[in-house]
Scaffold this motif. Structure first.
Motif, PDB file in Angstrom:
ATOM      1  N   ASP A 434       5.211   0.743  -0.221  1.00 46.43           N
ATOM      2  CA  ASP A 434       4.509   1.628  -1.162  1.00 46.43           C
ATOM      3  C   ASP A 434       3.073   1.881  -0.732  1.00 46.43           C
ATOM      4  OD1 ASP A 434       3.713  -0.945  -1.646  1.00 46.43           O
ATOM      5  OD2 ASP A 434       3.531  -0.677  -3.820  1.00 46.43           O
ATOM      6  N   ARG A 435       2.420   0.908  -0.085  1.00 48.85           N
ATOM      7  CA  ARG A 435       1.045   1.125   0.381  1.00 48.85           C
ATOM      8  C   ARG A 435       1.018   2.098   1.554  1.00 48.85           C
ATOM      9  NH1 ARG A 435      -2.713  -2.419  -1.652  1.00 48.85           N
ATOM     10  NH2 ARG A 435      -4.093  -2.123   0.134  1.00 48.85           N
ATOM     11  N   ILE A 436       2.016   2.004   2.422  1.00 48.65           N
ATOM     12  CA  ILE A 436       2.086   2.961   3.531  1.00 48.65           C
ATOM     13  C   ILE A 436       2.321   4.371   2.993  1.00 48.65           C
ATOM     14  CG2 ILE A 436       3.434   3.638   5.554  1.00 48.65           C
ATOM     15  CD1 ILE A 436       1.764   1.227   6.131  1.00 48.65           C
ATOM     16  N   TRP A 437       3.204   4.516   2.036  1.00 50.19           N
ATOM     17  CA  TRP A 437       3.486   5.828   1.470  1.00 50.19           C
ATOM     18  C   TRP A 437       2.253   6.433   0.814  1.00 50.19           C
ATOM     19  CZ3 TRP A 437       8.869   5.178  -1.378  1.00 50.19           C
ATOM     20  CH2 TRP A 437       9.879   5.011  -0.412  1.00 50.19           C
ATOM     21  N   ARG A 438       1.485   5.630   0.110  1.00 48.26           N
ATOM     22  CA  ARG A 438       0.351   6.152  -0.666  1.00 48.26           C
ATOM     23  C   ARG A 438      -0.941   6.237   0.132  1.00 48.26           C
ATOM     24  NH1 ARG A 438      -0.005   1.838  -5.037  1.00 48.26           N
ATOM     25  NH2 ARG A 438      -1.951   2.938  -5.460  1.00 48.26           N
ATOM     26  N   SER A 439      -0.954   5.709   1.354  1.00 50.58           N
ATOM     27  CA  SER A 439      -2.196   5.657   2.125  1.00 50.58           C
ATOM     28  C   SER A 439      -2.669   7.047   2.516  1.00 50.58           C
ATOM     29  CB  SER A 439      -1.985   4.813   3.386  1.00 50.58           C
ATOM     30  OG  SER A 439      -3.123   4.878   4.211  1.00 50.58           O
ATOM     31  N   THR A 440      -3.964   7.266   2.368  1.00 57.83           N
ATOM     32  CA  THR A 440      -4.586   8.517   2.814  1.00 57.83           C
ATOM     33  C   THR A 440      -5.382   8.312   4.089  1.00 57.83           C
ATOM     34  OG1 THR A 440      -6.542   8.089   1.435  1.00 57.83           O
ATOM     35  CG2 THR A 440      -4.746   9.376   0.452  1.00 57.83           C
ATOM     36  N   GLY A 441      -5.339   7.098   4.650  1.00 60.90           N
ATOM     37  CA  GLY A 441      -6.061   6.807   5.878  1.00 60.90           C
ATOM     38  C   GLY A 441      -5.310   7.307   7.097  1.00 60.90           C
ATOM     39  N   GLY A 447      -6.594   1.948   6.975  1.00 64.72           N
ATOM     40  CA  GLY A 447      -6.059   3.033   6.164  1.00 64.72           C
ATOM     41  C   GLY A 447      -5.424   2.571   4.877  1.00 64.72           C
ATOM     42  N   LEU A 448      -5.035   1.300   4.784  1.00 62.15           N
ATOM     43  CA  LEU A 448      -4.411   0.804   3.559  1.00 62.15           C
ATOM     44  C   LEU A 448      -5.423   0.576   2.448  1.00 62.15           C
ATOM     45  CD1 LEU A 448      -1.738  -1.722   4.907  1.00 62.15           C
ATOM     46  CD2 LEU A 448      -1.505   0.690   4.355  1.00 62.15           C
ATOM     47  N   LEU A 451      -5.975   4.607  -1.039  1.00 63.53           N
ATOM     48  CA  LEU A 451      -4.632   4.928  -1.526  1.00 63.53           C
ATOM     49  C   LEU A 451      -4.676   6.000  -2.609  1.00 63.53           C
ATOM     50  CD1 LEU A 451      -3.212   1.297  -1.955  1.00 63.53           C
ATOM     51  CD2 LEU A 451      -3.036   2.769   0.051  1.00 63.53           C
ATOM     52  N   ASN A 452      -3.656   6.812  -2.620  1.00 59.56           N
ATOM     53  CA  ASN A 452      -3.437   7.706  -3.754  1.00 59.56           C
ATOM     54  C   ASN A 452      -2.906   6.902  -4.936  1.00 59.56           C
ATOM     55  OD1 ASN A 452      -4.179  10.219  -2.687  1.00 59.56           O
ATOM     56  ND2 ASN A 452      -2.212  10.435  -1.633  1.00 59.56           N
ATOM     57  N   ALA A 453      -3.112   7.436  -6.128  1.00 61.33           N
ATOM     58  CA  ALA A 453      -2.475   6.826  -7.300  1.00 61.33           C
ATOM     59  C   ALA A 453      -0.971   7.018  -7.194  1.00 61.33           C
ATOM     60  CB  ALA A 453      -3.013   7.459  -8.581  1.00 61.33           C
ATOM     61  N   PRO A 454      -0.181   6.102  -7.770  1.00 62.52           N
ATOM     62  CA  PRO A 454       1.283   6.230  -7.680  1.00 62.52           C
ATOM     63  C   PRO A 454       1.818   7.549  -8.211  1.00 62.52           C
ATOM     64  CG  PRO A 454       0.656   4.071  -8.521  1.00 62.52           C
ATOM     65  CD  PRO A 454      -0.592   4.882  -8.470  1.00 62.52           C
ATOM     66  N   THR A 455       1.057   8.210  -9.088  1.00 64.29           N
ATOM     67  CA  THR A 455       1.542   9.466  -9.677  1.00 64.29           C
ATOM     68  C   THR A 455       1.012  10.696  -8.950  1.00 64.29           C
ATOM     69  OG1 THR A 455      -0.318   9.425 -11.231  1.00 64.29           O
ATOM     70  CG2 THR A 455       1.755   8.412 -11.947  1.00 64.29           C
ATOM     71  N   ASP A 456       0.198  10.481  -7.893  1.00 65.01           N
ATOM     72  CA  ASP A 456      -0.421  11.616  -7.214  1.00 65.01           C
ATOM     73  C   ASP A 456       0.510  12.312  -6.227  1.00 65.01           C
ATOM     74  OD1 ASP A 456      -2.648  11.228  -8.620  1.00 65.01           O
ATOM     75  OD2 ASP A 456      -3.877  10.423  -7.003  1.00 65.01           O
ATOM     76  N   LEU A 524      -1.242   6.323  11.424  1.00 60.15           N
ATOM     77  CA  LEU A 524      -0.891   5.161  10.603  1.00 60.15           C
ATOM     78  C   LEU A 524       0.606   5.099  10.367  1.00 60.15           C
ATOM     79  CD1 LEU A 524      -2.700   3.867   7.465  1.00 60.15           C
ATOM     80  CD2 LEU A 524      -0.306   4.466   7.272  1.00 60.15           C
ATOM     81  N   GLN A 525       1.191   6.226   9.981  1.00 63.75           N
ATOM     82  CA  GLN A 525       2.628   6.243   9.683  1.00 63.75           C
ATOM     83  C   GLN A 525       3.451   6.077  10.955  1.00 63.75           C
ATOM     84  OE1 GLN A 525       2.848  10.047   7.775  1.00 63.75           O
ATOM     85  NE2 GLN A 525       1.688   9.376   5.973  1.00 63.75           N
ATOM     86  N   ARG A 526       3.062   6.755  12.032  1.00 58.94           N
ATOM     87  CA  ARG A 526       3.821   6.632  13.282  1.00 58.94           C
ATOM     88  C   ARG A 526       3.733   5.225  13.846  1.00 58.94           C
ATOM     89  NH1 ARG A 526       1.460  11.760  14.095  1.00 58.94           N
ATOM     90  NH2 ARG A 526      -0.170  10.844  15.388  1.00 58.94           N
ATOM     91  N   GLY A 527       2.522   4.652  13.821  1.00 61.51           N
ATOM     92  CA  GLY A 527       2.370   3.290  14.330  1.00 61.51           C
ATOM     93  C   GLY A 527       3.204   2.286  13.555  1.00 61.51           C
ATOM     94  N   TRP A 528       3.256   2.453  12.241  1.00 59.19           N
ATOM     95  CA  TRP A 528       4.048   1.526  11.411  1.00 59.19           C
ATOM     96  C   TRP A 528       5.540   1.676  11.710  1.00 59.19           C
ATOM     97  CZ3 TRP A 528       6.983   2.844   6.731  1.00 59.19           C
ATOM     98  CH2 TRP A 528       7.461   1.725   6.046  1.00 59.19           C
TER      99      TRP A 528
END
Length: 911
Positions: A434-441, A447-448, A451-456, A524-528
């Motif tokens: 969930d932190r990876i999904w919401r990260s804006t970094g 980057g963690l 984070l966006n809010a869960p509802t954003d 961030l997403q590709r590295g993960w």
């Protein structure tokens, strides 16, 4: 009379032994001096001396080797008188968690006591009759009761000396280099080791075979077994040393009891050993074989197939000094809990433990990351960590792997160790998703933090929760229903990969993570996602593919330490521990907590001995650096107090920090070593900054005080009655002397800096007092000056008035006579003195009035002119004196020197 319990009482007591091995206890009672041949025979046949004192000793054997040893001894007794009682009875060998040994037997045997016989008597418990019967030349006959022994009907052992009894013990050694045999480095390294091994085999006259990369040879007795193991370890150590100049290549080694087997090329496949999972450069053998080595060797745990230990489990061997002191391979004083690492499954994708499947991993019950666990682990002494590890061992041994979930709530060092193990794999666990999904970094790990809010955003929270709970059926329905809406994002595929992994469908898991990587739009997403795919290959044992993907993850997020750490772990799993530790050592320079992470990582078990040895160098360096600061840290509170007053804010914070450092100095932990050094240096830097800031503030304060004292000096110097200023001058001169001292003293010296703080307070209070006194002095001074100016003006006006009055009376008389007013002249002539007196009085009154008005109107101007003239004369005099003088050194303070007050009444010099 010798008593068996006297020997057993000498052994360590074990309430919870690591394992217990049943066997044969042998009690010896003799008279006089016992021949050394007895001990040699027992040692050659695999006996373990438990305890010994005058005229009695206690031995332990695993099996029929004891019967054969007695057969050999009976042959010696035929030609040598041997007054010796030997009793064989059921017993067990106890082995503790640090591989210490003890002994236990039934109470009826402990209470035995016996006198030595006149000749050799060998009494065998009836439980061992089945061991004696198959042995040729060995027989039992009824023995007469022996006073003091248990009431059991013992048998008298007899042996046919015509049939020689040989030790049944023997071992086969198997060695194999790591890597590809066709690789140039591997071939060169193995060639160097093989030439040394050939020389060793020629010395001991051992037969060997070489097949499919394995070198196999055998030894036939305990003494040769010990010598060969020592030679192998010494050879490996010599080749690894930088001074040897020889090519090193890691090699795995194992040895097993012969047990009727013959020397052949199939031996490596017959033994129950995973060659791809054992640590290189150290011989691996069963605990039973390790016990035959005796002193000079150390037994090291390896991962076992189950958490129920047995005497036939595998272990590795390293060298220690003959007196049992520090290892030749000096190591960090910590071993991870063996039962925690035990398991027959593949390493868990989430945590690396082999005791459970990924679907049942306790890490799935954890919610958020807990990076503070490394700080807590860094504040635990190694002795307490070792004790906590033993506690984990005992708990898992009694309750099984399910105890892990309870340990997460233990609130002690055990919980810290277990939580740290689960924290190692945070980035490949579902709680990270969930932190990876919401990260804006843009990059990990920073980057963690954004984070966006869960509802954003549009996220698949329901599907993720189903994956966490292991509800795969409903997960598939949920994800299928939402793929049309979210199919283009990386989120669905990423979580699908976790579910496929839990179902052991590795090809689908890799496919999903690759597809998610194609949809990812930030490093961030590709590295993960590269990291997850690499972790999948690592768990499957494809370390080459895993290493390549870890490098790709590191290239996407260069500041992220996890890919580099996993790359080092993969090299260790391959057996190349030195190369793996080089990768990890680079990270250790950046993050000290990596040290404790390596200690508790369950997936580094293959290279554990090498790792502990490699970590000893940074451990020793950090400890030496900490030791250099010990005395300074102990004196730090007093040192800070020598700089600042008790009410200074920096002092309060600094003392608190110093007390924390003092507590950390008592903790034997690498992180504490580093923190003590770094925080001590940081505190010294803060101290310097605080002193510099305080010195600047002090300079401004000195300028202000200088101006105030200068003004006081200026005002007081015009006081006309200098002898009345003794107390005032004393206080003023004290302030001037202190200011002048602070001007020349170095503020980088603690005593000077601290003294200046006291001086400033004293000067401020004295100046307040001087100002209060100056009010009175100013009134007296201005009053005196006003009187003097008034007197001057009055005198001049009075003089002019008197002259005018003296002229006026004769003049009036003359004019009255001239103009026919003789009566006026007569009247004035007859009373001229009375008129003259009256005029003088009138003139005096008028003069006083005019003088008062004039003085009042011109007082301020006159006073300013007088002060200005005096300052001009002083400046001219000072300039004349300083023309020929050398220039003084630059002032260290900001205030100029103040002259001492001499009480000169400058205002009284000029009327």
């Amino acid at each position: 009379m010798p008593r068996l319990s006297q020997l057993v009482d000498q052994l360590p007591q074990m309430a919870h032994p690591r394992l217990a091995a049943p066997g044969i206890g042998v009690w010896l009672v003799w008279e006089g001096q016992l021949s050394t041949i007895v001990g040699q025979i027992f040692n050659d046949f695999g006996g373990f001396l438990q305890a010994e004192e005058d005229h009695q000793s206690l031995w332990f054997f695993f099996g029929d080797e004891s019967i054969k040893a007695l057969g050999r001894l009976s042959g010696f007794a035929r030609v040598n008188r041997l007054p010796l009682l030997i009793q064989l009875f059921p017993a067990s060998l106890l082995i503790g968690y640090k591989f210490e040994r003890s002994f236990t037997c039934a109470e009826e045997f402990l209470n035995q006591e016996a006198n030595p016989p006149q000749d050799l008597e060998m009494l065998v418990h009836p439980a061992f009759e089945a061991l004696v019967r198959p042995l040729p030349g060995m027989n039992l006959k009824p023995a007469p009761p022996v006073p003091g022994l248990s009431a059991t009907q013992y048998g008298q052992l007899t042996a046919d000396i015509a049939l020689a009894q040989d030790s049944p013990l023997g071992w086969y050694f198997m060695l194999r280099p790591l890597g590809d045999p066709l690789d140039k480095n591997s071939a060169e390294g193995w060639r160097s080791i093989f030439s040394e091994l050939q020389s060793l085999l020629e010395r001991i006259a051992a037969k060997y075979i070489s097949n499919e990369g394995y070198l196999i040879f055998g030894v036939d007795n305990v003494r040769s077994f010990r010598n060969v193991v020592r030679e192998l370890l010494t050879l490996e150590e010599n080749i690894r040393s930088a001074e040897s100049g020889r090519k090193y290549w890691p090699c795995v080694m194992a040895c097993t009891l012969k047990l009727g087997q013959h020397l052949n090329k199939d031996l490596p496949r017959r033994i129950n050993l995973d060659w791809a999972d054992i640590s290189p450069d150290y011989p691996h053998m069963s605990f039973r074989s390790a016990l035959y080595l005796g002193p000079g060797f150390r037994v090291n745990d390896v991962r076992r197939t189950s958490s129920t230990p047995s005497i036939d489990d595998w272990c590795s061997i390293s060298l220690v000094e003959e007196d049992g002191e520090p290892d030749i391979q000096d190591e960090v004083p910590f071993k991870p809990p063996a039962n925690l690492l035990a398991g027959s499954l593949a390493p868990c994708f989430y945590c690396g433990l082999a005791s459970h499947e990924p679907m049942d991993c306790p890490s799935k019950t954890l919610q958020e990351a807990d990076p503070g666990v490394w700080d807590r682990l860094g504040l635990i002494d190694m002795a307490k960590l070792e004790e906590a590890g033993m506690g984990i061992n005992q708990l898992i041994a009694s309750e099984g792997p399910g105890a892990l979930r309870g340990l997460l709530d233990a609130q002690d060092e055990r919980e810290t160790i277990v939580r740290g193990i689960f924290e190692i794999g945070y980035f490949n666990q579902l709680r990270c998703v969930d932190r990876i999904w919401r990260s804006t970094g843009k990059e990990l790990p920073g980057g963690l933090d954004t984070l966006n809010a869960p509802t954003d955003g549009v996220y698949l929270w329901d599907a993720l929760n189903l994956a966490k709970t292991g509800d795969h059926e409903n997960f598939e329905q949920e994800i299928t229903a939402n793929l049309a809406a979210y199919g283009r994002g990386f989120q669905p595929r990423s979580v699908q990969g976790f579910v496929a992994m839990e179902q052991a469908d590795w090809s689908r898991a890799g496919y999903f993570w690759q597809e998610a990587g194609r949809s990812a739009y930030t490093p961030l997403q590709r590295g993960w996602l590269y990291f997850l795919e690499a972790r999948g290959f690592e768990v499957q044992g494809d370390y080459f593919a895993a290493a390549g993907l870890y490098r790709q993850a590191r290239s996407e997020c260069p500041r992220w330490l996890e890919p580099g750490y996993r790359l080092g772990v993969c090299l260790v799993k391959q057996g190349f521990t030195d190369r793996g530790m080089n990768e990890i050592a680079d990270l250790l320079r950046l993050e000290p907590n990596i040290f404790n992470r390596v200690l508790i990582d369950p997936e580094l078990e293959r290279g554990r001995i090498h790792i502990l040895s490699a970590l000893k160098t940074p451990w020793s360096e950090a400890k030496a650096a900490r030791d250099e600061k010990l005395d300074a840290v102990k004196c730090l509170p007093d040192y800070l107090k020598s700089w600042f007053r008790e009410d200074h804010p920096f002092l309060q914070e600094g003392i608190r920090h110093a007390e924390e450092l003092g507590g950390m100095c008592a903790i034997s932990n690498y992180v504490c070593f580093i923190c003590v050094v770094r925080q001590y240096e940081a505190l010294q830097l803060d101290l310097r900054k605080a002193v510099e800031q305080a010195t600047k503030a002090l300079g401004k304060t000195l300028d202000s005080l200088h101006e105030e004292l200068k003004a006081i000096h200026h005002e007081a110097a015009w006081f006309p009655f200098g002898k009345l200023l003794r107390e005032f001058n004393k206080d003023y001169n004290s302030c001037a002397a202190k200011l002048n001292w602070m001007r020349t003293a170095s503020m980088q010296v603690a005593a000077n800096f601290r003294k200046s703080q006291d001086y400033v307070e004293e000067i401020e209070s004295t100046i307040t007092l001087l100002k209060a006194r100056l009010v009175t002095l100013r009134i007296v001074r201005d009053s005196t000056l006003f009187v003097l100016l008034l007197g001057k003006s009055f005198m001049w006006l009075e003089l002019v008035g008197m002259v005018l009055s003296l002229i006026a009376v004769p003049g009036i008389i003359f004019l009255s006579q001239k103009f026919g007013q003789a009566w006026i002249g007569d009247m004035l002539s007859s009373q001229k003195w009375q008129v003259q007196k009256g005029l003088i009085i009138i003139v005096s009154i008028v003069a006083m009035g005019l003088a008062s008005v004039k003085t009042a109107l011109t007082f301020e101007k006159k006073r300013a002119e007088l002060f200005k003239e005096g300052e001009a004369r002083e400046a001219k005099a000072a300039g004349g004196k300083g023309k020929g003088a050398a220039k003084s050194a630059p002032a260290k303070g900001s205030s100029k020197a103040l002259p001492p007050s001499k009480g000169e009444a400058k205002g009284g010099k000029k009327k």
